[in-house]
Scaffold this motif. Structure first.
Motif: not given
Length: 364
Positions: A202-212
């Protein structure tokens, strides 16, 4: 005969096999993490007895190498070759050799096979029939959950590897400061699939770039981190497979995306190491790589020209040996073929020449 480490049969918690993407929420994922970490009588693989995972007393930075396998003939010959080169690298001693600890083949067929004395093995239960929907890799995260629950793993770090990995030289512990070490895959593209991934991140987890841009292998992670990630990785994998849009988008790399998401949800970052491994025929030289991953077929004409997409006059493709192992002394590639491919075939040949009973196994 030494019995492999294994667990008792049991019923999979119903929530894990009834997850539906339509009802999957971040809150649901958080609660699902607590379903599996504690051993219980209903947990498949749970048992009062424990035994040491095959290993040796090691330093604080030592890691245990774990490989999942289905028990198919195709997986088995690759595991035998992989384990041969694991031992060679560990025995080499120099470089990272001192940090290479024990080895476990996590066999998710639910029963021991003829190679439990040759390869240190933990027998895990497969998912209930039909749960993987023909995508056998879905058993990988579930197998890791069981192994992390049951095995007394001496090392504080885990290297997740695969049967089709050849270890070229001793591997040091590449992880640092609580971050895992991982290989960046060009085809894992979180930004491209942001709309799909937001169902699970979800968006509240942060930007999608947090997923490596990683999969679960090769990865060196702290044992404690992996114990937190694994149940979430499993649940997200099942949920992704149940969601038609996600399943279509990710195909055979679905559980790789699931691991990347689970790692991000648990706040475990990854140091990306391009030199972790090479993938012939696209990578031409060994360079500084630690692993050769022979997932792609290698097809060449007799002048050494790559004929990818067309069966070559000379070829090495692991899929050619799905029903029988490769014979000893495979022909070497013609002149002009890249060093990476030549090394791959030479390493397979050396392993098969030295693994006991290879010929009788191949003839079976």
């Amino acid at each position: 005969m030494a019995a492999p480490c294994r667990g008792s049969r049991g019923a999979l918690p119903l929530l894990l096999i009834s997850l539906s993407a339509a009802y999957l929420t971040y809150t649901g994922l958080l609660s699902s993490r607590s379903l599996l970490p504690l051993p219980t009588a209903s947990f498949p693989g749970a048992t009062a007895s424990r035994r040491l995972a095959s290993g040796r007393p090691t330093a604080a930075a030592a890691f245990h190498t774990a490989v999942t396998a289905s028990g198919s003939l195709y997986n088995t010959w690759q595991c035998r070759v992989m384990y041969y080169w694991f031992k060679r690298a560990r025995e080499a001693g120099g470089g990272g050799g001192a940090e290479m600890g024990g080895f476990t083949r996590i066999l998710h067929s639910g029963k021991p096979d003829a190679f439990v004395d040759e390869i240190p093995t933990f027998v895990a239960d497969p998912l209930p029939a039909g749960t993987d929907q023909g995508y056998v890799v879905l058993n990988r995260p579930w197998a890791f959950v069981q192994w992390l629950q049951k095995a007394d793993i001496q090392e504080e770090y885990i290297l997740m590897a695969e049967p089709d990995h050849l270890i070229v030289k001793p591997i040091p512990n590449l992880s640092r400061d609580g971050r895992s070490a991982a290989f960046p895959f060009f085809y894992i593209e979180p930004k491209k699939y942001e709309n799909v991934l937001r169902k699970f991140f979800p968006e509240h987890e942060g930007p999608i770039t947090k997923i490596d841009p990683i999969g679960n292998s090769p990865v060196i992670a702290r044992k404690e981190s992996l114990a937190r990630i694994a149940p979430t990785w499993m649940n997200i994998s099942i949920a992704m497979k149940k969601d038609p849009e996600t399943d279509k988008a990710f195909g055979w790399v679905l559980e790789m995306y699931a691991y990347a998401v689970a790692s991000a949800l648990h706040g475990v970052g990854n140091i990306l190491h391009k030199e972790f491994m090479i993938q012939p025929p696209w990578d031409l030289e060994i360079g500084d790589a630690f692993i050769i991953h022979y997932t792609y077929g290698c097809d060449y004409d007799m002048k050494g020209k790559l004929t990818y997409g067309k069966i070559g006059e000379w070829r090495f493709d692991k899929r050619s040996y799905d029903s029988k192992p490769p014979p000893r002394n495979l022909p070497l590639p013609p002149n002009g073929v890249p060093q990476s491919v030549v090394t791959l075939v030479k390493m397979v040949n050396e392993a098969t020449a030295n693994i006991p009973n290879w010929d009788s196994y191949a003839a079976a």
